[in-house]
Design an enzyme around this catalytic site. Structure first.
Site, PDB file in Angstrom:
ATOM      1  N   ARG A 148      -7.939  11.111  34.645  1.00 36.09           N
ATOM      2  CA  ARG A 148      -6.908  10.113  34.935  1.00 36.09           C
ATOM      3  C   ARG A 148      -7.582   8.746  34.828  1.00 36.09           C
ATOM      4  O   ARG A 148      -8.786   8.618  35.061  1.00 36.09           O
ATOM      5  CB  ARG A 148      -6.352  10.292  36.344  1.00 36.09           C
ATOM      6  CG  ARG A 148      -5.708  11.651  36.624  1.00 36.09           C
ATOM      7  CD  ARG A 148      -5.262  11.733  38.075  1.00 36.09           C
ATOM      8  NE  ARG A 148      -4.581  12.998  38.385  1.00 36.09           N
ATOM      9  CZ  ARG A 148      -5.186  14.075  38.866  1.00 36.09           C
ATOM     10  NH1 ARG A 148      -6.496  14.037  39.095  1.00 36.09           N
ATOM     11  NH2 ARG A 148      -4.501  15.171  39.127  1.00 36.09           N
ATOM     12  N   HIS A 239      -2.404   7.550  29.941  1.00 37.92           N
ATOM     13  CA  HIS A 239      -2.114   8.877  30.494  1.00 37.92           C
ATOM     14  C   HIS A 239      -1.790   9.879  29.386  1.00 37.92           C
ATOM     15  O   HIS A 239      -2.048  11.080  29.530  1.00 37.92           O
ATOM     16  CB  HIS A 239      -0.957   8.790  31.486  1.00 37.92           C
ATOM     17  CG  HIS A 239      -0.807  10.020  32.326  1.00 37.92           C
ATOM     18  ND1 HIS A 239      -1.699  10.352  33.325  1.00 37.92           N
ATOM     19  CD2 HIS A 239       0.116  11.016  32.314  1.00 37.92           C
ATOM     20  CE1 HIS A 239      -1.327  11.493  33.895  1.00 37.92           C
ATOM     21  NE2 HIS A 239      -0.226  11.914  33.293  1.00 37.92           N
ATOM     22  N   ARG A 242      -4.777  11.867  28.304  1.00 40.19           N
ATOM     23  CA  ARG A 242      -5.053  13.014  29.186  1.00 40.19           C
ATOM     24  C   ARG A 242      -4.095  14.156  28.852  1.00 40.19           C
ATOM     25  O   ARG A 242      -4.493  15.324  28.807  1.00 40.19           O
ATOM     26  CB  ARG A 242      -4.905  12.578  30.644  1.00 40.19           C
ATOM     27  CG  ARG A 242      -4.985  13.681  31.681  1.00 40.19           C
ATOM     28  CD  ARG A 242      -4.993  13.049  33.066  1.00 40.19           C
ATOM     29  NE  ARG A 242      -4.468  13.924  34.113  1.00 40.19           N
ATOM     30  CZ  ARG A 242      -5.195  14.757  34.826  1.00 40.19           C
ATOM     31  NH1 ARG A 242      -6.484  14.878  34.595  1.00 40.19           N
ATOM     32  NH2 ARG A 242      -4.637  15.480  35.787  1.00 40.19           N
TER      33      ARG A 242
END
Length: 293
Positions: A148, A239, A242
């Site tokens: 994160r 994000h 990820r």
């Protein structure tokens, strides 16, 4: 003997523009590809005078060849950006050509080459070489290790020297160990070497321009600008890197329990929702990992 144009371009980027080794290498490679293409396309040696004759049709033909080699929109945009920089260096008026169009549709994880192109674009646009190296390292951590953005910002000098794994503190102060790919480790090492601030154990690993802790907002802004230039969806966020890490691992057969641990999810249901892969494939992976499920 005159210095070949691509090499002179690379020397200019390194000496005058103070670009990173990574950017210099990538841009020089593009310049070499363009010169080789034009030599074949026109049947003659390419010097600065010859390069001055390049037109829109020639540039489109070059990009068509590159697209035929498998480049995505993002990589094509990066190639075009490097070509423009090369032509500008050579004193050539840039042919008018638009970058690839943005595809509208269902959001999806970005492809590996798009993730790298995004990180390279952010690096190239940085105000200082060390800041570019920093941002590249951060984005490689998100995509290559599934962190994160807050977890990356929370790293301190205590992680140095880097090994094959990295201990990460996630939500609710829960720690986990993630493997470090050589490319990710190299990116962090390059940043640390270029950073003008000390990397003591109790200090943030990633520093802002004035030496304080790097703000996640600064990374988001840099990504937002880069994705617009590359023609990537507005869903391409830090994000999303990820997300792509997780989805690509599942696509290569990773079991959900291992992925859950890598991502630091408290429950398996979080991993299922997060990866957004099709339900049939998800259940196949789940059954393979847990025969009694």
């Amino acid at each position: 003997m005159a210095t070949p144009l691509p090499l002179a371009f690379a020397q200019h980027l390194a000496r005058d523009r103070r670009r990173s080794v990574h950017t210099v290498r990538a841009y020089e490679a593009t310049a070499v590809r363009l010169v080789v293409f034009l030599q074949s396309h026109w049947g003659e040696a390419i010097d600065a005078a010859a390069l001055g004759r390049i037109g829109t049709a020639d540039l489109r033909a070059f990009l068509a060849v590159r697209r035929g080699e498998g480049l995505t929109n993002a990589s094509t945009a990066r190639e075009l950006s490097a070509v423009r920089a090369f032509l500008n260096f050579a004193g050539v008026a840039e042919p008018r050509i638009k970058g690839p169009r943005v595809k509208k549709g269902v959001p999806r994880p970005i492809a590996p080459d798009e993730a790298v192109a995004l990180a390279e674009e952010v690096e190239e646009d940085a105000s200082e070489p060390w800041i570019g190296a920093r941002d590249f390292a951060v984005l490689m951590l998100l995509y290559g290790a599934g962190l994160r953005i807050g977890e990356a910002m929370g790293l301190t000098g205590a992680v140095l020297p880097l090994g094959d794994t990295l201990v990460v503190t996630g939500k609710r102060a829960k720690t986990r160990m993630v493997p470090l790919l050589p490319q990710v480790r190299d990116a962090i090492t390059a940043y640390v070497a270029a950073c003008p601030y000390a990397t003591a154990r109790g200090l943030p690993l990633f520093r802002g321009a004035k030496g304080g802790a790097l703000s996640p907002g600064m990374v988001r802004v840099a990504v937002r600008k880069a994705r617009a230039r590359l023609g990537l969806s507005d869903r391409t966020t830090p994000h999303a890197l990820r997300h792509s890490f997780a989805t690509h691992l599942l696509g290569r057969g990773a079991d959900l329990r291992s992925l859950q641990e890598l991502l630091g999810h408290a429950s398996l249901s979080s991993t299922q929702v997060y990866t957004a892969v099709d339900a049939a494939h998800l259940m196949d992976v789940y059954r393979n990992a847990h025969p009694r499920a």
